[in-house]
Enzyme design. Structure first.
Site, PDB file in Angstrom:
ATOM      1  CG  ASN A 102      -1.720  -1.310   1.291  1.00 34.45           C
ATOM      2  OD1 ASN A 102      -1.454  -2.116   2.174  1.00 34.45           O
ATOM      3  ND2 ASN A 102      -2.606  -1.545   0.344  1.00 34.45           N
ATOM      4  CB  VAL A 109       0.462   6.473   2.343  1.00 28.98           C
ATOM      5  CG1 VAL A 109      -0.176   5.433   3.255  1.00 28.98           C
ATOM      6  CG2 VAL A 109       1.864   6.795   2.813  1.00 28.98           C
ATOM      7  CB  CYS A 110      -2.897   3.155  -1.044  1.00 27.68           C
ATOM      8  SG  CYS A 110      -4.583   2.869  -1.544  1.00 27.68           S
ATOM      9  CG  LEU A 111      -4.974   5.121   5.510  1.00 29.67           C
ATOM     10  CD1 LEU A 111      -5.084   3.640   5.848  1.00 29.67           C
ATOM     11  CD2 LEU A 111      -4.152   5.820   6.582  1.00 29.67           C
TER      12      LEU A 111
END
Lengths: 181, 88
Positions: A102, A109-111
């Site tokens: 992620n 950042v993939c959040l």
């Protein structure tokens, strides 16, 4: 009533005497960040540092996971908060090049709560809990580093080994990662 | 003894009909305080009560709702934000 007026005038005079130049206006974003920072529950695995103590809108968060596959590593994230906070989410970037489904090689950042699911009632604590969770439970279904996600999905044990290699500064599938232990 | 009142000054206080310790979820300031852009509480910086049961400073909520990413949803519960009229 008269007394209040004269008091107000005196106050005004005192302010003018100081020369107006010192009038630093505290913005809405700063006020809100201040509150969020007071409520921050960092625990033993996280730490914040402020490169410029006068600027609370830019800081670094260091996470040292004490369990999970990323245990023993030291990961730092830069937080950049704009004046439209809390209507805009903070911009968070990982400072190291790490092997994580992620987090891409540039540190993005993939959040969900940093993008489409952000809402102004969320606070910085929600973000840091989210980041911490990414290290405990990497998520293969919403990847930024597709190869890492593929590895995690196909063979969890091999993925774990790759994580250790990458954290030690080794190469995984031709890409060299930064040493974080 | 007769008293003649020559002059009198009336003083009144007011507050929003909200629990004491509740804060606006967006700016985290108490409802009795103003939103961060205003100086004086009152009609110029009022509260909005949502039909979903969540309330905010009007200015805080409008900033959010005007933003495209809000999709018109309540920042607390993500239901469509519709405000109650005064008499509801």
């Amino acid at each position: 009533m008269l007394k209040i007026w004269s008091m107000k005038q005196q106050q005004q005079k005192a302010e003018n005497a100081e020369g107006g130049k010192k009038k630093k206006k505290v913005t809405a974003a700063q006020l809100r960040v201040q509150r969020d920072l007071q409520e921050l529950a960092l625990g033993s695995t996280m730490k914040t540092t402020f490169p410029n103590p006068d600027d609370i809108l830019n800081f670094t968060l260091t996470i040292e996971p004490d369990e999970g596959m990323y245990k023993g590593g030291t990961f730092s994230f830069t937080f950049t908060i704009n004046q439209n906070f809390p209507h805009d989410p903070p911009k968070v970037k990982c400072s190291q090049k790490i092997y994580h489904p992620n987090i891409d090689l540039e540190g993005n950042v993939c959040l969900n709560i940093l993008r489409e699911d952000w809402k102004p009632v969320l606070n910085l604590n929600a973000v840091i809990v989210g980041l911490q969770f990414l290290f405990l439970e990497p998520n293969a279904s919403d990847p930024l580093n597709k190869e890492a996600a593929e590895d995690l999905r196909l063979n969890r044990e091999a993925f774990k080994r790759n994580v250790r290699t990458a954290m030690g500064g080794g190469a995984v599938k031709g890409i060299t990662y930064e040493r974080v232990i | 003894m007769k008293v003649k009142i020559k002059e009198w000054n009336a003083i009144a206080t007011w507050r929003w009909n909200m629990p004491d310790d509740e804060v606006c979820g967006i700016c985290r300031v108490q409802f009795d305080g103003t939103c961060p852009t205003c100086k004086f509480p009152g009609d110029d910086c009022s509260l909005l009560l949502g039909k979903c049961g969540h309330s905010f400073h009007m200015h805080c909520l409008l900033t959010w709702i005007q933003q495209e990413s809000s999709k018109g949803l309540c920042p607390m519960c993500r239901q469509k934000f519709e405000w109650k009229q005064n008499d509801e």
